[in-house]
Design an enzyme around this catalytic site. Structure first.
Site, short mmCIF file in Angstrom:
data_model
loop_
_atom_site.label_atom_id
_atom_site.label_comp_id
_atom_site.label_asym_id
_atom_site.label_seq_id
_atom_site.Cartn_x
_atom_site.Cartn_y
_atom_site.Cartn_z
N ASP A 1 39.43 44.72 35.71
CA ASP A 1 39.23 46.15 36.02
C ASP A 1 37.76 46.56 35.95
OD1 ASP A 1 42.25 46.83 34.13
OD2 ASP A 1 42.01 46.33 36.26
N HIS B 1 43.74 50.96 40.11
CA HIS B 1 43.96 51.04 38.66
C HIS B 1 44.19 52.49 38.26
CE1 HIS B 1 43.71 49.75 34.50
NE2 HIS B 1 42.93 50.80 34.26
N GLU C 1 47.10 58.01 44.06
CA GLU C 1 46.84 56.61 44.39
C GLU C 1 47.17 56.36 45.86
OE1 GLU C 1 48.54 55.15 40.06
OE2 GLU C 1 48.54 53.72 41.71
N THR D 1 36.32 41.63 40.47
CA THR D 1 35.38 40.63 39.99
C THR D 1 36.02 39.93 38.79
OG1 THR D 1 34.39 42.20 38.44
CG2 THR D 1 33.41 42.07 40.66
N SER E 1 41.49 54.78 40.19
CA SER E 1 40.29 54.18 40.79
C SER E 1 40.67 53.00 41.65
CB SER E 1 39.35 53.68 39.68
OG SER E 1 39.09 54.67 38.71
#
Ligand code: GRF
Length: 201
Positions: free
Chosen positions: A146, A110, A175, A142, A137
């Protein structure tokens, strides 16, 4: 045991390319599938050029039947023998069915320093807030969008004159460093967070 990874994309696939290129030598995992929900995703050709099996499961024909779409995606991932899923610019909000099925075995990248700026337009929101730092990140997926446990972050300073585009262009190479580093650990069951900065990335 070598872990088998399916990478889910919707667009150009630059994170997918960095993940695939990293899984060589003594890496504990290997890519077995690149799947897109968009038939026109530029990343599909990049994956094929890297010798990775590709698949398309178009979400459009499913309309509002998200679980139907996800069941076909899950079937394709399992048919490829994958036991780990990496979301890499996969622009579908996932249902609890899919998240539950791949719980503890699915990562996402993200473009913000979570828990800040969940959702879209992260670079513009960081600039609007006047943040001095920004970044990206990697988290475990879950049911909360995010919102899963953070397994890695890479940060950089926001520079005078930055725009959402210039910021995005400086975050993307971070990233490409962070995601492979987190996957290498995660594939061995090591959940120790990785912290990078533009200075040491
Ligand atoms: C990346 O910025 C990623 O953080 C976000 O979507 C973008 C995908 O880029 N979720 P690419 O397709 O990997 O180039």
């Amino acid at each position: 045991m070598t872990r088998k990874v399916a990478i889910l994309i919707s667009g150009g696939g630059s994170n997918m390319v960095s993940l695939v290129r990293s899984m060589t030598g003594d890496h504990p995992a290997r890519p077995v599938l690149v799947l897109s929900n968009r038939p026109d995703a530029g990343g599909l050709q990049k994956a094929a050029d890297l010798g990775i099996t590709t698949a398309v499961v178009d979400h459009k024909p499913y309309g509002t039947d998200r679980e139907g779409f996800e069941a076909e995606v899950t079937a394709a991932i399992e048919a490829a023998g994958a036991d780990l899923v990496c979301l890499a610019g996969f622009m579908r909000v996932l249902t609890p069915y899919f998240v539950g099925h791949w719980s503890g075995r699915m990562l996402n990248i993200h473009p913000s320093l979570l828990p800040k700026y969940k959702g879209l337009h992260t670079h513009a929101r960081a600039l609007d807030a006047g943040d001095a730092e920004h970044g990206c990140s990697v988290h475990e997926v879950t049911a909360e969008l995010d919102g899963g446990p953070i397994l890695g972050q890479a940060r950089l300073p926001v520079l005078p004159g930055d725009t959402p585009d210039t910021l995005a262009a400086r975050v993307l190479p971070l990233e490409h460093q962070l995601y492979p580093a987190v996957l290498r650990r995660y594939a061995t069951g090591d959940r120790t967070p990785i912290l990078l900065s533009a200075a040491n990335a």
